[in-house]
Motif scaffolding. Structure first.
Motif, PDB file in Angstrom:
ATOM      1  N   ASP A 133       0.903  -1.166  -0.017  1.00 34.22           N
ATOM      2  CA  ASP A 133      -0.012  -0.242  -0.049  1.00 34.22           C
ATOM      3  C   ASP A 133       0.849   1.380  -0.142  1.00 34.22           C
ATOM      4  N   ILE A 134       1.924   1.027  -0.252  1.00 30.25           N
ATOM      5  CA  ILE A 134       2.809   2.160  -0.389  1.00 30.25           C
ATOM      6  C   ILE A 134       3.632   2.214  -1.727  1.00 30.25           C
ATOM      7  N   ARG A 135       3.446   3.140  -2.642  1.00 33.50           N
ATOM      8  CA  ARG A 135       4.250   2.885  -4.004  1.00 33.50           C
ATOM      9  C   ARG A 135       4.812   4.118  -4.176  1.00 33.50           C
ATOM     10  N   VAL A 136       6.029   4.301  -4.830  1.00 38.34           N
ATOM     11  CA  VAL A 136       7.031   5.206  -5.145  1.00 38.34           C
ATOM     12  C   VAL A 136       7.071   5.325  -6.787  1.00 38.34           C
ATOM     13  N   TYR A 137       7.016   6.375  -7.151  1.00 38.50           N
ATOM     14  CA  TYR A 137       7.056   6.698  -8.664  1.00 38.50           C
ATOM     15  C   TYR A 137       8.235   7.779  -8.881  1.00 38.50           C
ATOM     16  N   THR A 138       9.091   7.366  -9.705  1.00 39.00           N
ATOM     17  CA  THR A 138      10.241   8.118  -9.947  1.00 39.00           C
ATOM     18  C   THR A 138      10.633   7.958 -11.358  1.00 39.00           C
ATOM     19  N   PRO A 139      11.501   8.793 -12.031  1.00 40.11           N
ATOM     20  CA  PRO A 139      11.955   8.626 -13.388  1.00 40.11           C
ATOM     21  C   PRO A 139      12.597   7.305 -13.434  1.00 40.11           C
ATOM     22  N   GLU A 140      12.278   6.626 -14.747  1.00 41.62           N
ATOM     23  CA  GLU A 140      12.761   5.177 -14.927  1.00 41.62           C
ATOM     24  C   GLU A 140      13.482   5.472 -16.116  1.00 41.62           C
ATOM     25  N   LYS A 141      14.722   5.330 -16.451  1.00 45.42           N
ATOM     26  CA  LYS A 141      15.409   4.935 -17.858  1.00 45.42           C
ATOM     27  C   LYS A 141      15.072   6.232 -18.439  1.00 45.42           C
ATOM     28  N   SER A 142      14.969   7.440 -17.732  1.00 46.58           N
ATOM     29  CA  SER A 142      14.485   8.698 -18.439  1.00 46.58           C
ATOM     30  C   SER A 142      14.690   9.873 -17.603  1.00 46.58           C
ATOM     31  N   ARG A 143      14.807  10.985 -17.825  1.00 50.98           N
ATOM     32  CA  ARG A 143      14.850  12.045 -16.890  1.00 50.98           C
ATOM     33  C   ARG A 143      13.464  12.540 -16.306  1.00 50.98           C
TER      34      ARG A 143
ATOM     35  N   ALA B 229      -0.588   4.067 -13.762  1.00 54.87           N
ATOM     36  CA  ALA B 229      -0.459   2.909 -12.804  1.00 54.87           C
ATOM     37  C   ALA B 229      -0.791   3.560 -11.197  1.00 54.87           C
ATOM     38  N   LEU B 230      -0.463   4.948 -11.097  1.00 55.98           N
ATOM     39  CA  LEU B 230      -0.872   5.772  -9.772  1.00 55.98           C
ATOM     40  C   LEU B 230      -2.005   5.675  -9.826  1.00 55.98           C
ATOM     41  N   SER B 231      -2.761   6.146 -10.931  1.00 56.14           N
ATOM     42  CA  SER B 231      -4.181   6.463 -10.919  1.00 56.14           C
ATOM     43  C   SER B 231      -4.949   4.956 -10.261  1.00 56.14           C
ATOM     44  N   SER B 232      -4.577   3.722 -11.033  1.00 54.70           N
ATOM     45  CA  SER B 232      -5.313   2.905 -10.730  1.00 54.70           C
ATOM     46  C   SER B 232      -4.877   2.303  -9.431  1.00 54.70           C
ATOM     47  N   PHE B 233      -3.576   2.552  -8.820  1.00 53.53           N
ATOM     48  CA  PHE B 233      -3.248   2.212  -7.444  1.00 53.53           C
ATOM     49  C   PHE B 233      -4.293   3.149  -6.420  1.00 53.53           C
ATOM     50  N   ALA B 234      -4.592   4.467  -6.829  1.00 53.67           N
ATOM     51  CA  ALA B 234      -5.395   5.187  -6.069  1.00 53.67           C
ATOM     52  C   ALA B 234      -6.614   4.875  -5.650  1.00 53.67           C
ATOM     53  N   VAL B 235      -7.360   4.379  -6.772  1.00 56.54           N
ATOM     54  CA  VAL B 235      -8.628   3.914  -6.928  1.00 56.54           C
ATOM     55  C   VAL B 235      -8.905   2.589  -6.376  1.00 56.54           C
TER      56      VAL B 235
ATOM     57  N   LEU C  88      -5.595  14.154  -8.596  1.00 57.47           N
ATOM     58  CA  LEU C  88      -5.801  15.227  -7.693  1.00 57.47           C
ATOM     59  C   LEU C  88      -7.066  15.714  -7.352  1.00 57.47           C
ATOM     60  N   GLU C  89      -7.825  15.841  -8.680  1.00 56.19           N
ATOM     61  CA  GLU C  89      -9.289  16.467  -8.732  1.00 56.19           C
ATOM     62  C   GLU C  89     -10.113  15.835  -7.982  1.00 56.19           C
ATOM     63  N   GLU C  90     -10.022  14.483  -7.985  1.00 58.05           N
ATOM     64  CA  GLU C  90     -11.303  13.339  -7.498  1.00 58.05           C
ATOM     65  C   GLU C  90     -10.332  12.258  -6.588  1.00 58.05           C
ATOM     66  N   PRO C  91      -9.907  12.875  -5.635  1.00 57.39           N
ATOM     67  CA  PRO C  91      -8.943  11.858  -4.619  1.00 57.39           C
ATOM     68  C   PRO C  91      -9.906  11.037  -4.001  1.00 57.39           C
ATOM     69  N   SER C  92      -9.415   9.733  -3.727  1.00 54.37           N
ATOM     70  CA  SER C  92     -10.138   8.705  -2.772  1.00 54.37           C
ATOM     71  C   SER C  92      -9.824   9.123  -1.366  1.00 54.37           C
ATOM     72  N   ALA C  93     -10.770   8.980  -0.584  1.00 60.16           N
ATOM     73  CA  ALA C  93     -10.510   9.303   0.780  1.00 60.16           C
ATOM     74  C   ALA C  93      -9.658   8.294   1.496  1.00 60.16           C
ATOM     75  N   ASP C  94      -9.175   7.203   1.114  1.00 67.93           N
ATOM     76  CA  ASP C  94      -8.247   6.439   1.689  1.00 67.93           C
ATOM     77  C   ASP C  94      -6.796   6.484   1.041  1.00 67.93           C
ATOM     78  N   VAL C  95      -6.411   7.492   0.271  1.00 64.09           N
ATOM     79  CA  VAL C  95      -5.212   7.648  -0.424  1.00 64.09           C
ATOM     80  C   VAL C  95      -4.751   9.049   0.115  1.00 64.09           C
ATOM     81  N   VAL C  96      -3.223   8.959   0.285  1.00 64.78           N
ATOM     82  CA  VAL C  96      -2.713  10.232   0.277  1.00 64.78           C
ATOM     83  C   VAL C  96      -1.506  10.280  -0.719  1.00 64.78           C
ATOM     84  N   LEU C  97      -1.516  11.622  -1.317  1.00 69.71           N
ATOM     85  CA  LEU C  97      -0.131  11.657  -2.223  1.00 69.71           C
ATOM     86  C   LEU C  97       0.751  12.357  -1.701  1.00 69.71           C
ATOM     87  N   ILE C  98       2.010  12.192  -1.771  1.00 72.09           N
ATOM     88  CA  ILE C  98       3.080  12.951  -1.205  1.00 72.09           C
ATOM     89  C   ILE C  98       3.931  13.188  -2.704  1.00 72.09           C
TER      90      ILE C  98
END
Length: 337
Positions: free
Chosen positions: A77-87, A96-102, A133-143
């Motif tokens: 339930d903790i996911r990190v999204y960072t540049p991969e093989k790219s800047r 993938a984050l959006s699917s995780f959030a809902v 960000l416009e339609e956040p789920s109640a059980d998700v926190v984005l940092i």
């Protein structure tokens, strides 16, 4: 990291008052501990029984199932999204984050998504994140993490609560760096002078200074500065001068050019250069150019950083900027015969 305590206490107050935002934008200079702060916050938010320390600062219990999964680096339930093989962070990652959030949490009571770094979203991925960000789920926190001076879309910023991680003072930064250096084997510890130099180069960002000490950055930077001097004096071709900047990598080369341009602006305004090794060259340029030339250089460096999204050639980009720097050298007047 004592300089994180103020931001942590402010966040703790919001947590206690049930005012924790669904999206937090954490801003700070590179190397001040933004990711460490985000990881600590994720650990606290996912813990089943968070504790308070001696003061008001909470901490994960370290015993519950959630904490065990966090310690193992396997919490679903903790996911990190960072540049991969790219800047840049690409749209597929944000999808993938959006699917995780809902989706429903798998083992915890909430989900935490860390975007490291939000200032490296391309336009498509930024727009995709905006929908979450416009339609956040109640059980998700984005940092969202943002490096100071790197832009984030205003529409994203407006949907987040912002928090600044301050750069520590010289004494706090030096104490932290010294403590980490002392953990190394005695024969591999850098000399005190190297630590001072790394901290100065990192502008008191201690984690960045430690990164410099654990790599070849200082030696590569010294080589780049020497080639820069020779090129400015006409003693080296642009192709030869650009090579050490290519070795540094585009991000580090642009950061170095940006630091020198900022020092040029400081010197032009009667201040002092932060990079003492380059101060003589930059002082000479400041005395022979109007102050606006430094800002013109900064604009060109920022353009180069934007162009980096398209995987430009680092050596060619360094050469282009070196030619812009050389344009600041005064033209010698010929003595009439």
């Amino acid at each position: 990291m004592p300089w994180l305590n103020g931001a942590w206490a402010s966040l703790q107050k919001r947590f206690d008052e049930n005012r924790l935002p669904h999206a937090l934008l954490v801003n700070g200079e590179r190397g001040v501990g933004k990711r460490l702060f985000a990881d600590a916050l994720a650990s606290l938010l996912i813990c089943d029984q968070p504790e308070k320390g001696g003061g008001i600062l909470a901490r994960p219990c370290g015993r519950c199932k959630q904490c065990e999964l966090v310690a193992a680096g396997t919490h679903p339930d903790i996911r990190v999204y960072t540049p991969e093989k790219s800047r840049m962070i690409k749209i597929d990652q944000i999808r993938a984050l959006s699917s995780f959030a809902v989706a429903s949490p798998q083992v915890g009571h909430r989900k935490i998504a860390i975007v490291d770094r939000a200032d490296q979203l391309n336009i498509n991925s930024a727009n995709a994140l905006l929908k979450t960000l416009e339609e956040p789920s109640a059980d998700v926190v984005l940092i969202l993490l943002q490096e100071s001076g790197r832009p984030v879309l205003p529409t994203i910023r407006s949907r987040c609560q912002s928090m600044l991680i301050p750069t520590p003072g010289e004494d706090d930064a030096a104490r932290w760096l010294t403590s980490r250096v002392m953990e190394l084997e005695e024969d591999s510890r850098p000399a005190a002078a190297e630590c001072v130099k790394a901290l100065a180069m990192a502008a008191n960002a201690p984690r960045l200074a430690l990164e410099y000490l654990n790599s070849d950055f200082l030696a590569q930077r010294d080589q780049a500065l020497e080639c820069f001097r020779q090129f400015m004096k006409g003693q080296m071709t642009v192709g030869e001068a650009a090579k050490p900047f290519k070795t540094l990598g585009l991000d580090a080369a642009l950061w170095l050019f940006e630091r020198w341009a900022a020092d040029l602006a400081r010197l032009g305004a009667g201040g002092h250069a932060l990079d003492s090794d380059a101060a003589d060259m930059l002082g000479y340029l400041a005395r022979n150019n109007p102050p606006w030339r430094a800002h013109q250089l900064l604009d060109q460096i920022h353009e180069a950083r934007s162009a980096a999204v398209y995987n430009v050639n680092p050596e060619l980009e360094a050469g282009r900027l070196l030619i812009a720097w050389q344009g600041l050298m005064p033209v010698k007047r010929r003595v009439p015969a």
